[in-house]
Design a protein around this motif. Structure first.
Motif, PDB file in Angstrom:
ATOM      1  N   ASP A  70       0.797  -1.238   0.000  1.00  0.00           N
ATOM      2  CA  ASP A  70       0.000   0.000   0.000  1.00  0.00           C
ATOM      3  C   ASP A  70       0.828   1.286   0.000  1.00  0.00           C
ATOM      4  O   ASP A  70       0.313   2.357   0.321  1.00  0.00           O
ATOM      5  CB  ASP A  70      -0.965   0.029   1.200  1.00  0.00           C
ATOM      6  CG  ASP A  70      -2.049  -1.029   1.084  1.00  0.00           C
ATOM      7  OD1 ASP A  70      -2.453  -1.345  -0.051  1.00  0.00           O
ATOM      8  OD2 ASP A  70      -2.481  -1.560   2.131  1.00  0.00           O
ATOM      9  N   LYS A  71       2.103   1.191  -0.382  1.00  0.00           N
ATOM     10  CA  LYS A  71       2.944   2.381  -0.463  1.00  0.00           C
ATOM     11  C   LYS A  71       2.841   3.004  -1.861  1.00  0.00           C
ATOM     12  O   LYS A  71       2.479   2.331  -2.831  1.00  0.00           O
ATOM     13  CB  LYS A  71       4.405   2.023  -0.147  1.00  0.00           C
ATOM     14  CG  LYS A  71       4.615   1.524   1.264  1.00  0.00           C
ATOM     15  CD  LYS A  71       4.320   2.598   2.287  1.00  0.00           C
ATOM     16  CE  LYS A  71       4.386   2.065   3.715  1.00  0.00           C
ATOM     17  NZ  LYS A  71       5.696   1.496   4.072  1.00  0.00           N
ATOM     18  N   PRO A  72       3.144   4.301  -1.994  1.00  0.00           N
ATOM     19  CA  PRO A  72       3.062   4.971  -3.302  1.00  0.00           C
ATOM     20  C   PRO A  72       4.035   4.333  -4.301  1.00  0.00           C
ATOM     21  O   PRO A  72       5.194   4.082  -3.971  1.00  0.00           O
ATOM     22  CB  PRO A  72       3.462   6.419  -2.993  1.00  0.00           C
ATOM     23  CG  PRO A  72       3.244   6.576  -1.526  1.00  0.00           C
ATOM     24  CD  PRO A  72       3.519   5.242  -0.917  1.00  0.00           C
ATOM     25  N   ALA A  73       3.542   4.086  -5.496  1.00  0.00           N
ATOM     26  CA  ALA A  73       4.379   3.479  -6.537  1.00  0.00           C
ATOM     27  C   ALA A  73       4.142   4.185  -7.861  1.00  0.00           C
ATOM     28  O   ALA A  73       3.053   4.728  -8.118  1.00  0.00           O
ATOM     29  CB  ALA A  73       4.072   1.986  -6.661  1.00  0.00           C
ATOM     30  N   THR A  74       5.146   4.164  -8.694  1.00  0.00           N
ATOM     31  CA  THR A  74       5.048   4.767 -10.026  1.00  0.00           C
ATOM     32  C   THR A  74       5.835   3.915 -11.003  1.00  0.00           C
ATOM     33  O   THR A  74       6.629   3.044 -10.596  1.00  0.00           O
ATOM     34  CB  THR A  74       5.582   6.215 -10.008  1.00  0.00           C
ATOM     35  OG1 THR A  74       5.322   6.825 -11.269  1.00  0.00           O
ATOM     36  CG2 THR A  74       7.086   6.242  -9.725  1.00  0.00           C
ATOM     37  N   ALA A  87       0.900  -3.368  -8.075  1.00  0.00           N
ATOM     38  CA  ALA A  87       1.928  -4.302  -7.610  1.00  0.00           C
ATOM     39  C   ALA A  87       2.159  -4.234  -6.100  1.00  0.00           C
ATOM     40  O   ALA A  87       2.969  -4.996  -5.571  1.00  0.00           O
ATOM     41  CB  ALA A  87       3.241  -4.039  -8.347  1.00  0.00           C
ATOM     42  N   VAL A  88       1.458  -3.318  -5.426  1.00  0.00           N
ATOM     43  CA  VAL A  88       1.617  -3.223  -3.967  1.00  0.00           C
ATOM     44  C   VAL A  88       0.250  -3.193  -3.267  1.00  0.00           C
ATOM     45  O   VAL A  88       0.106  -2.665  -2.178  1.00  0.00           O
ATOM     46  CB  VAL A  88       2.446  -1.981  -3.567  1.00  0.00           C
ATOM     47  CG1 VAL A  88       3.902  -2.161  -3.962  1.00  0.00           C
ATOM     48  CG2 VAL A  88       1.875  -0.714  -4.189  1.00  0.00           C
ATOM     49  N   ASP A  89      -0.767  -3.768  -3.913  1.00  0.00           N
ATOM     50  CA  ASP A  89      -2.120  -3.724  -3.355  1.00  0.00           C
ATOM     51  C   ASP A  89      -2.478  -4.956  -2.529  1.00  0.00           C
ATOM     52  O   ASP A  89      -3.587  -5.079  -2.018  1.00  0.00           O
ATOM     53  CB  ASP A  89      -3.154  -3.535  -4.466  1.00  0.00           C
ATOM     54  CG  ASP A  89      -3.157  -4.676  -5.488  1.00  0.00           C
ATOM     55  OD1 ASP A  89      -2.355  -5.637  -5.330  1.00  0.00           O
ATOM     56  OD2 ASP A  89      -3.949  -4.600  -6.452  1.00  0.00           O
ATOM     57  N   GLY A  90      -1.541  -5.890  -2.403  1.00  0.00           N
ATOM     58  CA  GLY A  90      -1.789  -7.092  -1.615  1.00  0.00           C
ATOM     59  C   GLY A  90      -2.501  -8.192  -2.357  1.00  0.00           C
ATOM     60  O   GLY A  90      -2.687  -9.288  -1.822  1.00  0.00           O
ATOM     61  N   TRP A 113       9.851   0.355 -12.677  1.00  0.00           N
ATOM     62  CA  TRP A 113       8.809   0.489 -11.653  1.00  0.00           C
ATOM     63  C   TRP A 113       9.503   0.873 -10.351  1.00  0.00           C
ATOM     64  O   TRP A 113      10.591   0.391 -10.056  1.00  0.00           O
ATOM     65  CB  TRP A 113       8.078  -0.838 -11.505  1.00  0.00           C
ATOM     66  CG  TRP A 113       7.015  -0.889 -10.443  1.00  0.00           C
ATOM     67  CD1 TRP A 113       5.681  -0.667 -10.601  1.00  0.00           C
ATOM     68  CD2 TRP A 113       7.194  -1.210  -9.056  1.00  0.00           C
ATOM     69  NE1 TRP A 113       5.024  -0.828  -9.407  1.00  0.00           N
ATOM     70  CE2 TRP A 113       5.930  -1.149  -8.433  1.00  0.00           C
ATOM     71  CE3 TRP A 113       8.313  -1.534  -8.282  1.00  0.00           C
ATOM     72  CZ2 TRP A 113       5.745  -1.426  -7.080  1.00  0.00           C
ATOM     73  CZ3 TRP A 113       8.141  -1.787  -6.926  1.00  0.00           C
ATOM     74  CH2 TRP A 113       6.865  -1.731  -6.344  1.00  0.00           C
ATOM     75  N   ARG A 114       8.862   1.743  -9.549  1.00  0.00           N
ATOM     76  CA  ARG A 114       9.510   2.235  -8.332  1.00  0.00           C
ATOM     77  C   ARG A 114       8.490   2.398  -7.210  1.00  0.00           C
ATOM     78  O   ARG A 114       7.370   2.848  -7.436  1.00  0.00           O
ATOM     79  CB  ARG A 114      10.185   3.575  -8.616  1.00  0.00           C
ATOM     80  CG  ARG A 114      11.009   4.138  -7.449  1.00  0.00           C
ATOM     81  CD  ARG A 114      11.599   5.493  -7.831  1.00  0.00           C
ATOM     82  NE  ARG A 114      10.554   6.490  -7.997  1.00  0.00           N
ATOM     83  CZ  ARG A 114      10.505   7.381  -8.993  1.00  0.00           C
ATOM     84  NH1 ARG A 114      11.444   7.395  -9.925  1.00  0.00           N
ATOM     85  NH2 ARG A 114       9.520   8.259  -9.067  1.00  0.00           N
ATOM     86  N   VAL A 115       8.894   2.046  -5.993  1.00  0.00           N
ATOM     87  CA  VAL A 115       8.035   2.218  -4.823  1.00  0.00           C
ATOM     88  C   VAL A 115       8.729   3.128  -3.808  1.00  0.00           C
ATOM     89  O   VAL A 115       9.956   3.069  -3.639  1.00  0.00           O
ATOM     90  CB  VAL A 115       7.685   0.856  -4.176  1.00  0.00           C
ATOM     91  CG1 VAL A 115       8.925   0.134  -3.668  1.00  0.00           C
ATOM     92  CG2 VAL A 115       6.648   1.021  -3.074  1.00  0.00           C
TER      93      VAL A 115
END
Length: 210
Positions: A70-74, A87-90, A113-115
């Motif tokens: 649930d962290k910001p990703a781009t 990719a970080v939604d669980g 891709w970056r978080v």
């Protein structure tokens, strides 16, 4: 009993199991490692609940949690609505059409891709869940996950400290484990490659606070 490591080189089950150090072992960059039984040995220099590692450092036996959830990703580009946060939604489903994985746009020759972990950690391990079989022929394109580089950085404009590399090719629904053997320090974790298409169904990041 099969117990899997989800962080760097160790995991515990009632104090009876641990994973061997991954450094020095072959073919572990793209696989998970079974926990192996070991004999508990008390160390007078470490308090209860800790164990002694190399160089005499006492470490807590707590299993690390996923820092990326649930962290910001781009990402460099986005194909349709397959955005970076998928990719970080669980959601650990690997059917791209149903589970909406992160997916860069066609023609992006240097996809990344970056978080943003929103705090600084010593990064120990990154896991990538590859796309699986779907109505779009995922079994035939899962091999797109190859020549993948994972880097770490303190700022989003400088995410260049190496963590690890996966040469691939990936297989359908494969969980790729990339260990950061030097535990680089950073707030941002970046996954990149130098050929078309980067599809990530889920990314887990493990580390310890600085």
């Amino acid at each position: 009993m099969n117990v899997l490591c989800n962080a760097f080189d160790l995991c515990f089950l009632d104090g009876l199991y641990t994973c061997r150090f991954r450094s020095g072992h072959t073919n572990l960059s793209n696989t998970t490692t079974q926990c192996e039984h070991f004999e508990i040995r008390a160390n007078k220099d470490c308090p209860n609940g800790f164990f002694s590692r190399s160089r005499g450092i006492c470490k807590n036996m707590t299993v690390l949690s996923n820092l990326a959830i649930d962290k910001p990703a781009t990402q460099s580009t986005t194909y349709r609505d397959y955005n970076a946060t998928n990719a970080v939604d669980g959601n650990r489903g690997t059917n791209v059409g149903v589970d909406k994985c992160a997916y860069t746009d066609h023609g992006d020759s240097n996809p990344w891709w970056r978080v943003d972990l929103q705090a600084v950690y010593n990064i120990t391990s990154v896991r990538i869940l590859n796309r699986g079989i779907d109505q779009y022929g995922g079994r035939y394109v899962s091999h797109w996950l190859h020549d993948v580089t994972v880097t770490v950085g303190l700022t989003e404009s400088d995410v260049n400290t190496p963590c690890g590399y996966f040469d691939g090719p990936g297989t359908a629904s494969q969980l790729v484990v990339i260990d950061c053997l030097t535990s680089p320090q950073g707030r941002f974790v970046k996954i990149s490659k130098t050929t078309d298409f980067l599809t990530l169904c889920e990314v887990d990041v493990f580390g310890v606070p600085v």
